[in-house]
Design a protein around this motif. Structure first.
Motif, PDB file in Angstrom:
ATOM      1  N   GLN A  69       0.834  -1.208   0.000  1.00 56.80           N
ATOM      2  CA  GLN A  69       0.000   0.000   0.000  1.00 56.80           C
ATOM      3  C   GLN A  69       0.868   1.258   0.000  1.00 56.80           C
ATOM      4  OE1 GLN A  69      -3.121  -0.022   2.987  1.00 56.80           O
ATOM      5  NE2 GLN A  69      -3.241  -2.254   2.849  1.00 56.80           N
ATOM      6  N   PHE A  70       1.967   1.228   0.765  1.00 56.51           N
ATOM      7  CA  PHE A  70       2.873   2.375   0.791  1.00 56.51           C
ATOM      8  C   PHE A  70       3.490   2.601  -0.586  1.00 56.51           C
ATOM      9  CE2 PHE A  70       3.966   1.750   5.595  1.00 56.51           C
ATOM     10  CZ  PHE A  70       2.676   2.111   5.924  1.00 56.51           C
ATOM     11  N   GLU A  71       3.800   1.517  -1.287  1.00 54.72           N
ATOM     12  CA  GLU A  71       4.371   1.642  -2.632  1.00 54.72           C
ATOM     13  C   GLU A  71       3.369   2.279  -3.592  1.00 54.72           C
ATOM     14  OE1 GLU A  71       7.482   1.134  -3.913  1.00 54.72           O
ATOM     15  OE2 GLU A  71       8.053   0.924  -1.812  1.00 54.72           O
ATOM     16  N   LYS A  72       2.092   1.927  -3.454  1.00 55.76           N
ATOM     17  CA  LYS A  72       1.059   2.553  -4.287  1.00 55.76           C
ATOM     18  C   LYS A  72       0.971   4.050  -3.990  1.00 55.76           C
ATOM     19  CE  LYS A  72      -2.285  -0.934  -5.581  1.00 55.76           C
ATOM     20  NZ  LYS A  72      -3.672  -1.375  -5.455  1.00 55.76           N
ATOM     21  N   LEU A  73       1.028   4.399  -2.705  1.00 54.14           N
ATOM     22  CA  LEU A  73       1.002   5.810  -2.314  1.00 54.14           C
ATOM     23  C   LEU A  73       2.195   6.552  -2.896  1.00 54.14           C
ATOM     24  CD1 LEU A  73       0.004   5.629   1.471  1.00 54.14           C
ATOM     25  CD2 LEU A  73      -1.301   6.739  -0.344  1.00 54.14           C
ATOM     26  N   LYS A  74       3.344   5.897  -2.869  1.00 59.16           N
ATOM     27  CA  LYS A  74       4.575   6.517  -3.349  1.00 59.16           C
ATOM     28  C   LYS A  74       4.462   6.905  -4.828  1.00 59.16           C
ATOM     29  CE  LYS A  74       8.623   4.990  -1.831  1.00 59.16           C
ATOM     30  NZ  LYS A  74       9.871   4.213  -1.683  1.00 59.16           N
ATOM     31  N   GLN A  75       3.697   6.147  -5.591  1.00 60.56           N
ATOM     32  CA  GLN A  75       3.530   6.424  -7.018  1.00 60.56           C
ATOM     33  C   GLN A  75       2.782   7.735  -7.276  1.00 60.56           C
ATOM     34  OE1 GLN A  75       1.685   2.953  -8.676  1.00 60.56           O
ATOM     35  NE2 GLN A  75       3.439   1.640  -8.227  1.00 60.56           N
ATOM     36  N   ARG A  76       2.054   8.215  -6.284  1.00 56.69           N
ATOM     37  CA  ARG A  76       1.299   9.463  -6.426  1.00 56.69           C
ATOM     38  C   ARG A  76       2.175  10.705  -6.314  1.00 56.69           C
ATOM     39  NH1 ARG A  76      -3.877   8.670  -2.472  1.00 56.69           N
ATOM     40  NH2 ARG A  76      -5.056   7.232  -3.793  1.00 56.69           N
ATOM     41  N   PHE A  77       3.383  10.534  -5.783  1.00 55.55           N
ATOM     42  CA  PHE A  77       4.268  11.661  -5.518  1.00 55.55           C
ATOM     43  C   PHE A  77       5.428  11.674  -6.510  1.00 55.55           C
ATOM     44  CE2 PHE A  77       2.125  10.840  -1.540  1.00 55.55           C
ATOM     45  CZ  PHE A  77       1.853  12.113  -1.052  1.00 55.55           C
ATOM     46  N   PRO A  78       5.948  12.858  -6.802  1.00 60.01           N
ATOM     47  CA  PRO A  78       7.141  12.918  -7.659  1.00 60.01           C
ATOM     48  C   PRO A  78       8.334  12.248  -6.967  1.00 60.01           C
ATOM     49  CG  PRO A  78       6.184  15.113  -7.320  1.00 60.01           C
ATOM     50  CD  PRO A  78       5.470  14.173  -6.410  1.00 60.01           C
ATOM     51  N   ALA A  79       9.285  11.804  -7.744  1.00 58.37           N
ATOM     52  CA  ALA A  79      10.489  11.186  -7.192  1.00 58.37           C
ATOM     53  C   ALA A  79      11.184  12.145  -6.230  1.00 58.37           C
ATOM     54  CB  ALA A  79      11.438  10.809  -8.328  1.00 58.37           C
ATOM     55  N   GLY A  80      11.675  11.609  -5.134  1.00 58.15           N
ATOM     56  CA  GLY A  80      12.385  12.433  -4.159  1.00 58.15           C
ATOM     57  C   GLY A  80      11.493  13.037  -3.086  1.00 58.15           C
ATOM     58  N   PHE A  81      10.204  12.761  -3.132  1.00 61.36           N
ATOM     59  CA  PHE A  81       9.279  13.324  -2.151  1.00 61.36           C
ATOM     60  C   PHE A  81       8.774  12.258  -1.179  1.00 61.36           C
ATOM     61  CE2 PHE A  81       9.363  16.726  -5.134  1.00 61.36           C
ATOM     62  CZ  PHE A  81       9.027  17.867  -4.421  1.00 61.36           C
ATOM     63  N   ASP A  82       9.598  11.274  -0.902  1.00 61.37           N
ATOM     64  CA  ASP A  82       9.199  10.183  -0.010  1.00 61.37           C
ATOM     65  C   ASP A  82       8.813  10.675   1.378  1.00 61.37           C
ATOM     66  OD1 ASP A  82       9.732   8.577  -2.129  1.00 61.37           O
ATOM     67  OD2 ASP A  82      11.472   7.591  -1.247  1.00 61.37           O
ATOM     68  N   SER A  83       9.439  11.755   1.840  1.00 60.54           N
ATOM     69  CA  SER A  83       9.117  12.253   3.180  1.00 60.54           C
ATOM     70  C   SER A  83       7.672  12.740   3.267  1.00 60.54           C
ATOM     71  CB  SER A  83      10.081  13.359   3.594  1.00 60.54           C
ATOM     72  OG  SER A  83       9.903  14.499   2.781  1.00 60.54           O
ATOM     73  N   SER A  84       7.068  13.044   2.117  1.00 57.43           N
ATOM     74  CA  SER A  84       5.663  13.470   2.101  1.00 57.43           C
ATOM     75  C   SER A  84       4.721  12.323   2.436  1.00 57.43           C
ATOM     76  CB  SER A  84       5.293  14.041   0.730  1.00 57.43           C
ATOM     77  OG  SER A  84       6.072  15.170   0.436  1.00 57.43           O
ATOM     78  N   LEU A  85       5.233  11.115   2.433  1.00 56.53           N
ATOM     79  CA  LEU A  85       4.418   9.945   2.763  1.00 56.53           C
ATOM     80  C   LEU A  85       4.283   9.725   4.269  1.00 56.53           C
ATOM     81  CD1 LEU A  85       5.891   7.479   0.145  1.00 56.53           C
ATOM     82  CD2 LEU A  85       3.591   8.409   0.141  1.00 56.53           C
ATOM     83  N   THR A  86       4.977  10.515   5.054  1.00 56.05           N
ATOM     84  CA  THR A  86       4.973  10.318   6.505  1.00 56.05           C
ATOM     85  C   THR A  86       3.560  10.270   7.065  1.00 56.05           C
ATOM     86  OG1 THR A  86       7.111  11.419   6.690  1.00 56.05           O
ATOM     87  CG2 THR A  86       5.828  11.215   8.700  1.00 56.05           C
ATOM     88  N   LEU A  87       2.776  11.278   6.801  1.00 51.81           N
ATOM     89  CA  LEU A  87       1.421  11.363   7.367  1.00 51.81           C
ATOM     90  C   LEU A  87       0.521  10.225   6.884  1.00 51.81           C
ATOM     91  CD1 LEU A  87      -0.291  13.117   9.268  1.00 51.81           C
ATOM     92  CD2 LEU A  87      -0.925  14.471   7.293  1.00 51.81           C
ATOM     93  N   PRO A  88       0.402   9.970   5.576  1.00 50.12           N
ATOM     94  CA  PRO A  88      -0.474   8.873   5.164  1.00 50.12           C
ATOM     95  C   PRO A  88      -0.004   7.500   5.650  1.00 50.12           C
ATOM     96  CG  PRO A  88       0.565   9.886   3.238  1.00 50.12           C
ATOM     97  CD  PRO A  88       0.916  10.716   4.419  1.00 50.12           C
ATOM     98  N   CYS A  89       1.291   7.284   5.749  1.00 50.30           N
ATOM     99  CA  CYS A  89       1.792   5.999   6.251  1.00 50.30           C
ATOM    100  C   CYS A  89       1.459   5.826   7.732  1.00 50.30           C
ATOM    101  CB  CYS A  89       3.295   5.877   6.021  1.00 50.30           C
ATOM    102  SG  CYS A  89       3.757   5.644   4.293  1.00 50.30           S
ATOM    103  N   ILE A  90       1.640   6.868   8.506  1.00 50.74           N
ATOM    104  CA  ILE A  90       1.303   6.798   9.938  1.00 50.74           C
ATOM    105  C   ILE A  90      -0.184   6.523  10.113  1.00 50.74           C
ATOM    106  CG2 ILE A  90       1.093   8.166  12.053  1.00 50.74           C
ATOM    107  CD1 ILE A  90       3.761   9.481  11.295  1.00 50.74           C
ATOM    108  N   ARG A  91      -1.001   7.177   9.305  1.00 53.03           N
ATOM    109  CA  ARG A  91      -2.455   6.975   9.387  1.00 53.03           C
ATOM    110  C   ARG A  91      -2.805   5.510   9.120  1.00 53.03           C
ATOM    111  NH1 ARG A  91      -6.412   6.399   6.042  1.00 53.03           N
ATOM    112  NH2 ARG A  91      -5.164   6.885   4.222  1.00 53.03           N
ATOM    113  N   ARG A  92      -2.206   4.912   8.088  1.00 52.49           N
ATOM    114  CA  ARG A  92      -2.491   3.511   7.767  1.00 52.49           C
ATOM    115  C   ARG A  92      -2.004   2.563   8.872  1.00 52.49           C
ATOM    116  NH1 ARG A  92      -5.260   0.972   6.833  1.00 52.49           N
ATOM    117  NH2 ARG A  92      -4.314  -0.723   5.702  1.00 52.49           N
TER     118      ARG A  92
END
Length: 118
Positions: free
Chosen positions: A11-34
């Motif tokens: 699921q995190f990998e699917k979320l990562k596809q929504r963001f431009p490369a290099g913006f992995d830190s933007s996944l912090t909030l949605p990953c914590i929520r999941r």
């Protein structure tokens, strides 16, 4: 790696596809929520796994957890009771409500009943 985070990696990998490369830190909030949806709270092992996965400083994840009040670091009862404690609510009797709930349930603020319900 945390078993919860390991299960959620696809699921995190699917979320990562929504963001431009290099913006992995933007996944912090949605990953914590999941993680919290899955486990009910965010454990230290989840934070460690997220730090390794997102390659962000632990402090960044800790900041998110401490800033947003909906995230929990420990298990809570099945029903999570919260009361407003700002000035207006206090003037309208919030402290009496809190005292009543504490007496009725036999717990102090922040505690969970022995049966794990509240």
């Amino acid at each position: 790696m945390s078993d919860v985070v390991a299960r959620l990696l696809p699921q995190f990998e699917k979320l990562k596809q929504r963001f431009p490369a290099g913006f992995d830190s933007s996944l912090t909030l949605p990953c914590i929520r999941r993680i919290q949806e899955e486990r009910g709270y965010v454990a230290d092992e989840d934070i460690d796994a997220l730090v390794a996965y997102l390659k962000v400083p632990r402090a960044q994840i800790e900041e998110v957890l401490s800033y947003y009040t909906q995230f929990r670091r420990a298990p809570v009862g099945r029903w999570h009771l919260q009361t407003c404690r700002n000035v207006t609510c206090s003037m309208r009797g919030a402290e009496r409500v809190i005292d009543y709930l504490s007496r009725k349930l036999g717990v102090k603020v922040g505690e969970t009943t022995a049966d794990g319900r509240f």
